[in-house]
Design a protein around this motif. Structure first.
Motif, mmCIF file in Angstrom:
data_model
loop_
_atom_site.group_PDB
_atom_site.id
_atom_site.type_symbol
_atom_site.label_atom_id
_atom_site.label_comp_id
_atom_site.label_asym_id
_atom_site.label_seq_id
_atom_site.Cartn_x
_atom_site.Cartn_y
_atom_site.Cartn_z
ATOM 1 N N THR A 57 0.852 -1.191 0.000
ATOM 2 C CA THR A 57 0.000 0.000 0.000
ATOM 3 C C THR A 57 0.888 1.242 0.000
ATOM 4 O O THR A 57 2.112 1.148 0.105
ATOM 5 N N SER A 83 -9.591 5.459 -2.457
ATOM 6 C CA SER A 83 -8.229 4.938 -2.351
ATOM 7 C C SER A 83 -8.067 3.625 -3.103
ATOM 8 O O SER A 83 -9.039 2.986 -3.525
ATOM 9 N N THR A 84 -6.808 3.207 -3.246
ATOM 10 C CA THR A 84 -6.445 1.870 -3.707
ATOM 11 C C THR A 84 -5.308 1.368 -2.831
ATOM 12 O O THR A 84 -4.472 2.162 -2.389
ATOM 13 N N HIS A 85 -5.291 0.071 -2.579
ATOM 14 C CA HIS A 85 -4.176 -0.505 -1.819
ATOM 15 C C HIS A 85 -3.149 -1.068 -2.794
ATOM 16 O O HIS A 85 -3.193 -2.227 -3.197
ATOM 17 N N SER A 129 -2.554 7.634 -11.400
ATOM 18 C CA SER A 129 -3.201 6.452 -11.967
ATOM 19 C C SER A 129 -3.006 6.364 -13.478
ATOM 20 O O SER A 129 -2.897 5.262 -14.031
ATOM 21 N N ILE A 159 -6.549 0.708 -13.206
ATOM 22 C CA ILE A 159 -6.611 0.560 -11.751
ATOM 23 C C ILE A 159 -8.019 0.247 -11.264
ATOM 24 O O ILE A 159 -8.237 0.112 -10.053
ATOM 25 N N ASP A 177 -8.515 -2.623 -8.732
ATOM 26 C CA ASP A 177 -7.937 -2.289 -7.423
ATOM 27 C C ASP A 177 -8.814 -1.272 -6.698
ATOM 28 O O ASP A 177 -8.997 -1.346 -5.481
ATOM 29 N N PHE A 178 -9.360 -0.326 -7.457
ATOM 30 C CA PHE A 178 -10.245 0.693 -6.900
ATOM 31 C C PHE A 178 -11.502 0.043 -6.327
ATOM 32 O O PHE A 178 -11.910 0.314 -5.193
ATOM 33 N N TYR A 192 -10.726 -2.082 -3.137
ATOM 34 C CA TYR A 192 -10.624 -1.273 -1.918
ATOM 35 C C TYR A 192 -12.024 -0.891 -1.432
ATOM 36 O O TYR A 192 -12.336 -1.000 -0.239
ATOM 37 N N GLY A 251 -2.597 4.729 -2.138
ATOM 38 C CA GLY A 251 -2.527 4.374 -3.543
ATOM 39 C C GLY A 251 -2.475 5.545 -4.496
ATOM 40 O O GLY A 251 -1.904 6.598 -4.206
ATOM 41 N N TYR A 284 -14.625 7.749 -11.400
ATOM 42 C CA TYR A 284 -14.402 7.098 -10.112
ATOM 43 C C TYR A 284 -15.420 7.556 -9.069
ATOM 44 O O TYR A 284 -15.828 6.767 -8.208
#
Length: 412
Positions: free
Chosen positions: A34, A169-171, A179, A186, A189-190, A193, A225, A235
Motif C-alpha cells: 500500500t 483509495s487503492t491498496h 493512476s 486501476i 484495485d479501486f 478497496y 494508492g 471514479y
C-alpha cells in the motif's frame, strides 16, 4: 519515489511513504502492499494534510525536516484519526510546535488521547467551513462513517483538488504516483478497496456524493494508492453505482412480548425504520398472535427481530416455546437480532440472543459489527433501559435497523 517530495500541483507536494511489503490490514493481507499518502502545501501558511502509518512516524518526520522547517508549519489537517493516516502526527507535531491541528470535533479527544496532544492547539471545523492557508483556501466537508464517525474530506478551492483520505483509495504500493501513469487499469484495485473498506458503510456514501456534487474536482488525492487526475468523474460515479440499493422485495419479521409497552415501542421504531428503508415489515405480539402465523412470517422473512421485556431475570409471555421451535427450523440465510427493554440487568435480551445463536440464522452481535466494519455506534443485542423515548435511545434502535437494512439491500 519513496520518502521524497513530489510536486502534484502548484505549491503542493506528495510527502508520503510506499510500503511494498505484504501488509496486514483489517484482517486482510495486502498482497500489493500500500501507499500512505501525505501532502504538504507550501503556501503562506504551510499546511500538511494527513500523515503516514504510525510505524513510519519518525522516518516521516525526519524526511519532512528535509523539505521544510517544521516550525514553519501552520496547520496539520487530519481527515481521519485511524493510525495509518494520523500515525505520523505525534512525531511531526513534536517538531512542528507552532502548528494547529485541524479536524472535526469528534476527532479532538481521539487525537489527544492517542498521541498525548492535550496541550496542543486544535481548530475544530464543521461541514462547509473554510480555512485560508495563505494563497489557497481549504473547504471541509464532514463524511461520517466513511469509515469512522470523525471522518471528513478536504477540498482545495483554487487547485480543485479533493483530499478524501480513505475514500477513493487503492491498496497498491505504487510505482508511479498518478493512476494514468500506472501502466494498467486501476479500476479493479479501486473496486477491491471499496468492497473491503467502504461498502460496509454504503449508506454513508450518499453523504459523500452529496458533499462533492457541486465541487469542481480535477484531481483526487487520497491517502492510499494512486492519485487520480484523469477520468475523475468516472471514479466518483463508480462509488455512486457500487453503493446503490439493487436488491428489492426484502422482508422482516418483528416478534415481541412486552411488560409496560416499552419493548412494544422499540418494535415500532424498528418497524418504522425498516419500512422507511423499503423493507416490508410484519410485527407480531407473541401474546396476541398464533404461533403458526408467526412462524410462517418468520419463514418468509429475510431478517428476524425477537424482543422481550425482562421480568425476574427472564423473558415474559410465550416467547420461549417459539424460540425453541425456531431451533428446529432451517432458517439459513436469514439475519437475526435480539432486542428488549429492561429496568435492571436485562437478562431476557441475552437469553433471546442465546436461543438465536442456537439457530442457523446469522445473528447480529456488537463483536461482529466491530470486527467487520469498525463501527462502534451500532450495538447488538439492542438493549434499552426503561422507555425508548429519549433521542439517544431512539437513535440506538434506528442505527441497528439501518445496519440490518444495509445488509439486506446490499448489491453484493
Amino acid at each position: 519515489m519513496n520518502n521524497t517530495e513530489i510536486k502534484i500541483a502548484k505549491d503542493t507536494y506528495w510527502v508520503g511513504k510506499i510500503d511494498n511489503r505484504e501488509v496486514p490490514f483489517h484482517r486482510l493481507v495486502l498482497s500489493k502492499g500500500t501507499t500512505y499518502n501525505s501532502y504538504l502545501l507550501k503556501t503562506g501558511k504551510p499546511t500538511v494534510i494527513d500523515t503516514v502509518d504510525m510505524e513510519f512516524g519518525r522516518e516521516y518526520a525526519d524526511q519532512m525536516e528535509k523539505l521544510i522547517d517544521p516550525l514553519d508549519i501552520s496547520y496539520i489537517v487530519i481527515n481521519h484519526t485511524e493510525p495509518d493516516h494520523s500515525g505520523g502526527l505525534a512525531a511531526l507535531a513534536s517538531r512542528a510546535a507552532n502548528a494547529t491541528i485541524v479536524c472535526t470535533e469528534i476527532a479532538v479527544p481521539e487525537l489527544q488521547e492517542m498521541y498525548k496532544l492535550h496541550a496542543r492547539n486544535f481548530l475544530v471545523v464543521k461541514d462547509g467551513d473554510t480555512l485560508d492557508i495563505g494563497g489557497k483556501t481549504l473547504l471541509f466537508k464532514e463524511t461520517p462513517y466513511l469509515h469512522t464517525a470523525e471522518t471528513m474530506i478536504t477540498y482545495c478551492v483554487e487547485d480543485k483538488i479533493l483530499f478524501p483520505c480513505d475514500i477513493f483509495s487503492t491498496h497498491v504500493a505504487v510505482g508511479k504516483l498518478f493512476s494514468d501513469e500506472a501502466g494498467f487499469d486501476i479500476t479493479e484495485d479501486f473496486k477491491g478497496y471499496y468492497n473491503a473498506i467502504i461498502h460496509p458503510h454504503r449508506r454513508y456514501v450518499r453523504t459523500l456524493i452529496e458533499a462533492v456534487k457541486d465541487l469542481e474536482i480535477e484531481m483526487i488525492a487520497p491517502s492510499h494508492g494512486f492519485i487520480i487526475r484523469e477520468d475523475v468523474r468516472k471514479y466518483i460515479d463508480l462509488y455512486a453505482e457500487l453503493s446503490r440499493e439493487t436488491t428489492q422485495g426484502k422482508k422482516a419479521a418483528i416478534v415481541y412480548t412486552t411488560l409496560k409497552n416499552n419493548t412494544k415501542k422499540m418494535a415500532g421504531i424498528l418497524q418504522n425504520t425498516l419500512q422507511a428503508n423499503g423493507i416490508e415489515t410484519a410485527v407480531w405480539d407473541a401474546e396476541k398472535s398464533g404461533m403458526s402465523e408467526i412462524l410462517d412470517s418468520i419463514a418468509a422473512a429475510d431478517a428476524v427481530f425477537i424482543g422481550s421485556s425482562t421480568r425476574y431475570a427472564d423473558m415474559i409471555g410465550n416467547l420461549e416455546p417459539l424460540l425453541k421451535e425456531l431451533q428446529q427450523m432451517n432458517l439459513e440465510g436469514k439475519l437475526a437480532a435480539a432486542f428488549g427493554s429492561y429496568g435492571w440487568s436485562g437478562e431476557a435480551i441475552e437469553v433471546i440472543q442465546d436461543y438465536l445463536n442456537g439457530t442457523n440464522m446469522t445473528v447480529q452481535s456488537t463483536s461482529e459489527v466491530i470486527k467487520s466494519t469498525g463501527m462502534t455506534h451500532v450495538e447488538f443485542p439492542i438493549r434499552v433501559r426503561f422507555s425508548p423515548k429519549d433521542t439517544d435511545k431512539t437513535q440506538k434502535i434506528k442505527n441497528a435497523a439501518d445496519f440490518v437494512s444495509d445488509l439486506l439491500l446490499s448489491s453484493f
